[in-house]
Design an enzyme around this catalytic site. Structure first.
Site, PDB file in Angstrom:
ATOM      1  N   PHE A   8       8.693   3.806   8.423  1.00 18.96           N
ATOM      2  CA  PHE A   8       8.157   2.515   7.979  1.00 18.96           C
ATOM      3  C   PHE A   8       9.237   1.443   8.126  1.00 18.96           C
ATOM      4  CE2 PHE A   8       7.220  -0.358   4.181  1.00 18.96           C
ATOM      5  CZ  PHE A   8       6.165  -1.023   4.799  1.00 18.96           C
ATOM      6  N   GLY A   9       8.901   0.366   8.823  1.00 18.02           N
ATOM      7  CA  GLY A   9       9.793  -0.787   8.941  1.00 18.02           C
ATOM      8  C   GLY A   9       9.163  -1.991   8.283  1.00 18.02           C
ATOM      9  N   SER A  12      14.147  -5.870   9.586  1.00 18.87           N
ATOM     10  CA  SER A  12      14.581  -5.966  10.988  1.00 18.87           C
ATOM     11  C   SER A  12      13.954  -4.870  11.842  1.00 18.87           C
ATOM     12  CB  SER A  12      16.116  -5.902  11.088  1.00 18.87           C
ATOM     13  OG  SER A  12      16.584  -4.620  10.754  1.00 18.87           O
ATOM     14  N   GLU A  87      21.618   1.301   8.794  1.00 18.01           N
ATOM     15  CA  GLU A  87      21.201   0.851   7.450  1.00 18.01           C
ATOM     16  C   GLU A  87      22.216   1.269   6.371  1.00 18.01           C
ATOM     17  OE1 GLU A  87      18.465  -1.089   7.163  1.00 18.01           O
ATOM     18  OE2 GLU A  87      18.055  -0.908   9.299  1.00 18.01           O
TER      19      GLU A  87
HETATM   20  C1  SIN Z   1      13.685  -2.355   7.513  1.00 15.14           C
HETATM   21  O1  SIN Z   1      13.697  -3.141   8.429  1.00 15.14           O
HETATM   22  O2  SIN Z   1      12.678  -1.634   7.314  1.00 15.14           O
HETATM   23  C2  SIN Z   1      14.858  -2.162   6.600  1.00 15.14           C
HETATM   24  C3  SIN Z   1      15.616  -3.392   6.287  1.00 15.14           C
HETATM   25  C4  SIN Z   1      16.266  -4.055   7.472  1.00 15.14           C
HETATM   26  O3  SIN Z   1      16.981  -3.381   8.241  1.00 15.14           O
HETATM   27  O4  SIN Z   1      16.085  -5.255   7.656  1.00 15.14           O
END
Ligand code: SIN
Length: 179
Positions: A8-9, A12, A87
């Site tokens: 799941f994103g 970014s 991350e």
């Molecule tokens: C994401 O994108 O799901 C995690 C947070 C990020 O890397 O901006």
């Protein structure tokens, strides 16, 4: 289904995905909301001047929309290893239940920066968050790019997110008044 790896994103990972996937679709996570409450010292800021990036905040009655990616079986381990590194600034790899467009529920991997991590900033007035984002930049680029790309991606998918939209509007207004 049982052996599939889903990711799941919601930040970014939605607009700067950077890995192979078999399919992707919009989905939502019940009980969570997206907030610019996590400091970024390694991507969109520096330890001296941290930027702000999104995390998921547990919030009863809310739902966070994002993208579910089904990872290719032979690549999933390497992709997750790369994402663990990307991350690493305070995010924990976490299992989350998602609802797909057709109503199916799946288990997915996601990255959440919980309130106990050292880079967690929490809530601040939106004008202050916007100012911090406007002036921060780090090894991955400007913090402004991060929020404006995320905002554009959410709009393109018709995802309503008042927090991201309001911040993006403040930042765009600030930029116009400087020009
Ligand atoms: C994401 O994108 O799901 C995690 C947070 C990020 O890397 O901006």
């Amino acid at each position: 289904m049982a052996n599939e790896t889903w990711l799941f994103g919601y930040g970014s990972i939605m607009w700067k995905t950077g890995f192979n996937f078999e399919t992707s679709e919009l989905c939502h996570a019940n009980g969570w909301t997206r907030r610019f409450w996590q400091a970024s010292t390694d991507h969109r800021g520096t330890p001296e001047f941290p930027g702000r990036v999104v995390t998921l905040i547990a919030s009863a009655g809310e739902r966070c929309w994002g993208t579910a990616y089904r990872l290719p079986a032979g690549e999933a381990t390497n992709i997750i290893e790369d994402l663990d590194y990307r991350e690493k600034g305070g995010y924990d790899r976490t299992a989350l239940s998602l609802t797909l467009g057709d109503g199916r529920t799946i288990e997915a991997i996601t990255y959440i920066a919980h309130p106990h991590n050292p880079n967690y900033l929490g809530e601040s007035p939106l004008e202050d968050i916007a100012r911090q984002i406007s002036f921060s930049t780090g090894p991955s680029g400007s913090n402004k790019e991060y929020i404006l790309e995320l905002h554009q991606c959410l709009e393109q998918h018709n995802i309503q997110d008042k927090h991201v939209k309001t911040l993006a509007q403040i930042i765009m207004r600030q930029t116009e008044s400087i020009l």
